[in-house]
Every structure is written in structure tokens, then in C-alpha cells.
Scaffold this motif. Structure first.
Motif, PDB file in Angstrom:
ATOM      1  N   SER A   1       0.848  -1.187   0.000  1.00  0.00           N
ATOM      2  CA  SER A   1       0.000   0.000   0.000  1.00  0.00           C
ATOM      3  C   SER A   1       0.885   1.239   0.000  1.00  0.00           C
ATOM      4  O   SER A   1       2.062   1.176   0.364  1.00  0.00           O
ATOM      5  N   TRP A   2       0.321   2.376  -0.369  1.00  0.00           N
ATOM      6  CA  TRP A   2       1.095   3.625  -0.367  1.00  0.00           C
ATOM      7  C   TRP A   2       1.593   3.942   1.040  1.00  0.00           C
ATOM      8  O   TRP A   2       2.703   4.406   1.233  1.00  0.00           O
ATOM      9  N   GLN A   3       0.757   3.659   2.048  1.00  0.00           N
ATOM     10  CA  GLN A   3       1.165   3.922   3.424  1.00  0.00           C
ATOM     11  C   GLN A   3       2.362   3.043   3.809  1.00  0.00           C
ATOM     12  O   GLN A   3       3.259   3.490   4.523  1.00  0.00           O
ATOM     13  N   ASP A   4       2.394   1.795   3.314  1.00  0.00           N
ATOM     14  CA  ASP A   4       3.548   0.921   3.579  1.00  0.00           C
ATOM     15  C   ASP A   4       4.826   1.505   2.991  1.00  0.00           C
ATOM     16  O   ASP A   4       5.895   1.403   3.595  1.00  0.00           O
TER      17      ASP A   4
ATOM     18  N   ASP B   1       5.849   4.231   5.444  1.00  0.00           N
ATOM     19  CA  ASP B   1       6.267   3.718   6.751  1.00  0.00           C
ATOM     20  C   ASP B   1       7.456   2.769   6.681  1.00  0.00           C
ATOM     21  O   ASP B   1       8.413   2.897   7.452  1.00  0.00           O
TER      22      ASP B   1
ATOM     23  N   ALA C   1      -0.469   9.043   0.776  1.00  0.00           N
ATOM     24  CA  ALA C   1      -0.027   8.532   2.076  1.00  0.00           C
ATOM     25  C   ALA C   1       0.907   9.558   2.696  1.00  0.00           C
ATOM     26  O   ALA C   1       1.592  10.299   1.979  1.00  0.00           O
ATOM     27  N   THR C   2       0.940   9.589   4.026  1.00  0.00           N
ATOM     28  CA  THR C   2       1.818  10.533   4.717  1.00  0.00           C
ATOM     29  C   THR C   2       2.234   9.961   6.067  1.00  0.00           C
ATOM     30  O   THR C   2       1.515   9.138   6.636  1.00  0.00           O
ATOM     31  N   SER C   3       3.389  10.376   6.541  1.00  0.00           N
ATOM     32  CA  SER C   3       3.833   9.945   7.863  1.00  0.00           C
ATOM     33  C   SER C   3       3.124  10.778   8.926  1.00  0.00           C
ATOM     34  O   SER C   3       2.595  11.859   8.643  1.00  0.00           O
ATOM     35  N   ASP C   4       3.112  10.275  10.158  1.00  0.00           N
ATOM     36  CA  ASP C   4       2.448  10.964  11.264  1.00  0.00           C
ATOM     37  C   ASP C   4       2.994  12.380  11.427  1.00  0.00           C
ATOM     38  O   ASP C   4       4.203  12.589  11.426  1.00  0.00           O
TER      39      ASP C   4
END
Length: 127
Positions: free
Chosen positions: A3-6, A9, A32-35
């Protein structure tokens, strides 16, 4: 495919060569973006336009998550910027833009290597 979040991260943040990251489409839509990295569609759209015309970035800087970075250099594929001890390294692929921030003691070339490797991976997979 991850996934884009993967990608954010596990490939960027987990490398410890990037402190914040985002991936967006060429239209500036965040995938997707980091916290805590609250980059806006407007900021990304201006950055993406800067890949085609870097004079705009040289004049006004690069704004990411409300912070204005000094434009350092760029090509039609890579943009580099800095704000104090924080650097930005951005890579444009066929369909996406990978935006990363790194902070001292991370060296610019460490962040560049990780971000550009992900960019090459995305290009190889049609993105």
C-alpha cells in the motif's frame, strides 16, 4: 504491491534516513503521509509545478506542511530544499511524487539514496 502507506512507513521512515514523508499523485492529492506531516494539496501542486519550472521555486521557495524551505537545486525529476537543520528531497515519477524531510545528523545523500531508490522502484512498476 504494498500500500502507499507501507511505502511511507516501511521504505522511507523505517530507513531512518527520512524523518517525515508523503506520496502524492501529480494532481497534488495525498496518497499517504507519515504521522504529523500535514502537507497540503496546494503545497504539493506548487511543488509539482516546480519540476517543470524551477524558477518559481528559486524565487519563492518550497513550502511543505506550512514551512518555507529555501530551494537548493533540482531537475525535472528531483528537487532539493533546506530550512535550518531540515532538508527536503523530492522525487517525481511517472504518476507520483515522493516528498521527504530529513534532519541532522542525517546527511543529504543518505536521504537522497533512499528516496531515489523508492522513486526508481515506482517507475519500474509503472508509477
Amino acid at each position: 504491491m504494498s500500500s502507499w502507506q507501507d511505502y511511507v512507513d516501511k521504505h522511507l521512515i523505517a530507513s531512518r534516513c527520512v524523518t517525515k514523508a508523503a506520496i502524492s499523485g501529480h494532481d497534488g492529492t495525498v496518497w499517504a503521509t507519515s504521522d504529523g506531516f500535514n502537507v497540503t494539496k496546494e503545497e504539493l501542486s506548487r511543488l509539482i509545478a516546480g519540476f517543470e519550472n524551477q524558477n518559481v521555486l528559486a524565487a519563492s521557495g518550497v513550502t511543505l506542511a506550512g514551512s518555507r524551505f529555501i530551494y537548493l537545486s533540482g531537475t525535472d525529476k528531483v528537487i532539493r530544499a533546506k530550512l535550518g537543520k531540515v532538508g527536503a528531497h523530492c522525487v517525481k515519477t511517472q504518476q507520483a511524487v515522493v516528498v521527504s524531510l530529513y534532519e541532522d545528523p542525517i546527511q543529504p545523500q543518505q536521504a537522497a539514496s533512499v528516496v531515489e531508490k523508492l522513486g526508481d522502484h515506482l517507475v519500474a512498476h509503472g508509477y
